[in-house]
Design a protein around this motif. Structure first.
Motif, PDB file in Angstrom:
ATOM      1  N   UNK A   1      86.680  18.479   4.579  1.00 24.63           N
ATOM      2  CA  UNK A   1      86.340  18.810   5.967  1.00 24.63           C
ATOM      3  C   UNK A   1      85.001  18.187   6.342  1.00 24.63           C
ATOM      4  N   UNK A   2      84.020  18.265   5.435  1.00 22.99           N
ATOM      5  CA  UNK A   2      82.709  17.689   5.691  1.00 22.99           C
ATOM      6  C   UNK A   2      82.817  16.163   5.837  1.00 22.99           C
ATOM      7  N   UNK A   3      83.634  15.517   4.997  1.00 22.51           N
ATOM      8  CA  UNK A   3      83.846  14.069   5.107  1.00 22.51           C
ATOM      9  C   UNK A   3      84.480  13.709   6.447  1.00 22.51           C
ATOM     10  N   UNK A   4      85.472  14.490   6.873  1.00 24.78           N
ATOM     11  CA  UNK A   4      86.111  14.228   8.165  1.00 24.78           C
ATOM     12  C   UNK A   4      85.111  14.382   9.307  1.00 24.78           C
ATOM     13  N   UNK A   5      84.249  15.406   9.232  1.00 31.22           N
ATOM     14  CA  UNK A   5      83.231  15.608  10.262  1.00 31.22           C
ATOM     15  C   UNK A   5      82.259  14.423  10.311  1.00 31.22           C
ATOM     16  N   UNK A   6      81.862  13.935   9.136  1.00 30.37           N
ATOM     17  CA  UNK A   6      80.945  12.798   9.088  1.00 30.37           C
ATOM     18  C   UNK A   6      81.603  11.530   9.636  1.00 30.37           C
TER      19      UNK A   6
ATOM     20  N   UNK B   1      80.277   9.469  12.871  1.00 25.76           N
ATOM     21  CA  UNK B   1      80.009   8.036  12.789  1.00 25.76           C
ATOM     22  C   UNK B   1      80.748   7.277  13.888  1.00 25.76           C
ATOM     23  N   UNK B   2      81.993   7.662  14.150  1.00 26.57           N
ATOM     24  CA  UNK B   2      82.739   7.015  15.234  1.00 26.57           C
ATOM     25  C   UNK B   2      82.088   7.269  16.579  1.00 26.57           C
ATOM     26  N   UNK B   3      81.583   8.489  16.814  1.00 22.94           N
ATOM     27  CA  UNK B   3      80.902   8.791  18.065  1.00 22.94           C
ATOM     28  C   UNK B   3      79.634   7.962  18.215  1.00 22.94           C
ATOM     29  N   UNK B   4      78.878   7.841  17.138  1.00 21.56           N
ATOM     30  CA  UNK B   4      77.643   7.057  17.178  1.00 21.56           C
ATOM     31  C   UNK B   4      77.966   5.596  17.473  1.00 21.56           C
TER      32      UNK B   4
END
Length: 138
Positions: free
Chosen positions: A101-106, A110-113
Motif C-alpha cells: 500500500x505504501x509503495x502504491x501511494x508513493x 510520483x505520478x502527481x509530481x
C-alpha cells in the motif's frame, strides 16, 4: 531426555521399585510429575545414579516393531509453537500488505509530481545566419 515410570525405571536399572522409592525419599534420585500428575523419572537421572542402563532381555526381539507414544506435554508444546508460528505468519502478511500500500501511494505521488512539472520547451533551431550581402531579406 526421556521420562519413564517408576516400574520402567526399575526394569531398566535392574533394581526393585522399593529401592527406587527409597532413593527418591533419601534425595539420591529426583522424580518429576507429568501433566497428568503421574510420577516419572528422567533417564538421565537413572544414568547419573546407577550408571549405564540395562535393556531387559525379554524386550529384545528379532523383529523390529517400533511404536511411538506422544505425551500430552509434547503435543501441547508443539501446538503452542504451531499457533505462535501461525500468528507470526499472519503478522508478516499484514506487514507485506502495508508495504504494498505504501509503495502504491508513493507511485501515485510520483505520478502527481511528474504531471505538475512544467514542460521544458523543445529547443528551437536557430535561424540560418544571413550572409552580409543578403541584408534585404528578412
Amino acid at each position: 531426555m526421556a521420562q519413564v515410570s517408576i516400574s520402567e525405571a526399575a526394569r531398566l536399572t535392574g533394581k526393585s521399585r522399593k529401592t527406587l522409592h527409597t532413593y527418591i525419599s533419601n534425595g539420591k534420585l529426583t522424580k518429576v510429575t507429568d501433566t497428568q500428575g503421574k510420577p516419572k523419572i528422567d533417564t538421565s537421572e537413572l544414568i547419573r545414579v546407577f550408571g549405564e542402563l540395562v535393556i531387559p532381555k525379554e524386550t529384545v526381539t528379532s523383529q523390529c516393531n517400533f511404536s511411538q507414544e506422544v505425551t500430552p506435554n509434547t503435543v501441547t508444546i508443539h501446538d503452542a509453537e504451531v499457533e505462535r508460528l501461525k500468528q507470526e505468519v499472519s503478522f508478516l502478511k499484514e506487514l507485506l500488505i502495508e508495504k504494498d500500500k505504501r509503495n502504491d501511494d508513493l507511485k501515485h505521488a510520483l505520478l502527481l509530481i511528474e504531471s505538475k512539472l512544467p514542460t521544458t520547451p523543445e529547443p528551437v533551431a536557430p535561424a540560418p545566419a544571413k550572409k552580409p550581402w543578403q541584408f534585404w531579406k528578412k
